[in-house]
Enzyme design. Sequence first.
Site, PDB file in Angstrom:
ATOM      1  N   LYS A 191       0.861  -1.187   0.000  1.00  0.00           N
ATOM      2  CA  LYS A 191       0.000   0.000   0.000  1.00  0.00           C
ATOM      3  C   LYS A 191       0.890   1.227   0.000  1.00  0.00           C
ATOM      4  O   LYS A 191       2.011   1.178   0.524  1.00  0.00           O
ATOM      5  CB  LYS A 191      -0.874   0.027   1.258  1.00  0.00           C
ATOM      6  CG  LYS A 191      -2.115   0.863   1.118  1.00  0.00           C
ATOM      7  CD  LYS A 191      -3.141   0.132   0.288  1.00  0.00           C
ATOM      8  CE  LYS A 191      -4.493   0.763   0.308  1.00  0.00           C
ATOM      9  NZ  LYS A 191      -5.511  -0.222  -0.058  1.00  0.00           N
TER      10      LYS A 191
HETATM   11  N1  GLU Z   1      -7.236   0.185  -3.039  1.00  0.00           N
HETATM   12  C1  GLU Z   1      -8.058  -0.931  -3.349  1.00  0.00           C
HETATM   13  C2  GLU Z   1      -8.116  -1.887  -2.172  1.00  0.00           C
HETATM   14  O1  GLU Z   1      -7.945  -1.494  -1.040  1.00  0.00           O
HETATM   15  C3  GLU Z   1      -7.682  -1.593  -4.671  1.00  0.00           C
HETATM   16  C4  GLU Z   1      -6.282  -2.110  -4.764  1.00  0.00           C
HETATM   17  C5  GLU Z   1      -5.900  -2.561  -6.170  1.00  0.00           C
HETATM   18  O2  GLU Z   1      -6.718  -2.479  -7.072  1.00  0.00           O
HETATM   19  O3  GLU Z   1      -4.744  -2.981  -6.325  1.00  0.00           O
HETATM   20  O4  GLU Z   1      -8.405  -3.042  -2.317  1.00  0.00           O
END
Ligand code: GLU
Length: 412
Positions: free
Chosen positions: A108
Amino acid sequence: MVNVFENAIGMVERTADLLDFERRFKGMQIIERMRIPDKTIEFRATVQLDNGPLKVFHCYRIQHSDVLGPYKGGIRFHTDVDIDEVKALALWMTMKTALVELPYGGSKGGITVNPKTLTVTELERLVRKYVFRLVNDIGPNIDIPAPDMGTGAREMAWIFDEYRKHRDAAQGVVTGKPIELGGSLGRMEATGRGVVCAMLEAAKNMGLRDYTAAVQGFGNVGMHAALDLHQRGIKVVGVGDITGSVYSAQGIDIPGLVLHQKKTGRLEGFPGADPMEDVVTCKCDVLLPCARENTILADNAEFVQAKLIAEGANGPTTPEADAILEKKGVVVVPDILANAGGVIVSYFEWVQNREGFYWEEEDVNARLFARLRKAYARVKDMAGRRRISLRQAAYCIAMERIVQAMIARGVQ
Ligand code: GLU
């Protein structure tokens, strides 16, 4: 103060106990390997503002685990972003991708910023600086960013463009891109649609009929979930976001509310719906918390009226609240399952980029729903067999897969 990372790792520890990891995988240090991310990148981005002065931003990318494949996870722009939050979100990505069987690990990113306080040109400079600093750490086979709170297709386009200035053009370096740049049809709506799909499975299982829904959060996830519910003829009686909440027992006209919110920037004042205190505790059968972490807490969990909760946000329910809900008999479809639709369609986008062959939106949705239903069925089955919550079952499945891969790979 709730420490979001301690809450997240606490769930992993409870799962390890339940699955008897200490005895089964003696000396493998599973918990330590989950607690300490593979790599923590914390850095500064200095950006020139349009009117001259410089501004300094705190930036993060946390690569939690790549045991199942390249790191995958979004980038959050929010004033509350800090190391603990990004670590928790990265850990949840590891769990989520493992649970829905994507060939990815978890990561993240985040910047401590309120994007609304910057102009578009300032934001673009910030995103480009962020990518420039991370150019050796991201890549289609290394770590693949995507949107999260405060970012969207526009930011993903800048990421792609900046990355290709420094490395071979590779569309799969980032997902959630605009369609013209190799984005996938249905990616923007995917998380919201996925939450509704997971909720429908649980509602069917519980034998709920003619139920009403309430949605907390009206960003990309909550808004698309509410629109999807509305289209399916499910009455959305409550909607709330940081500006306030509205309620109508007759059901809210969601497309109308979207227009009202775009025009006025708020939910309140929408004709046909009354302002209310807190959407979490409003009268409804199904609640979709789609805002952010720690919104269902020990103090409001007691007053939840819904029989079913499907978590669109990451980590909306604290462990204390979870225990209260369980005691009350509220069924909770956990975040790592209910909101996995976003990363599932991100995976489809990455696959389409690699193949150079693009799918119709119906194909994207059909594959999304099939994958989510399969994951739900496995979680439901495990929960029934072991007499544990859906959340605990989802963690058991994810952790078992991660640990088997760790062992197969050896000492990393
Ligand atoms: N930010 C989104 C999540 O928390 C999507 C992550 C992604 O598509 O890689 O799942």
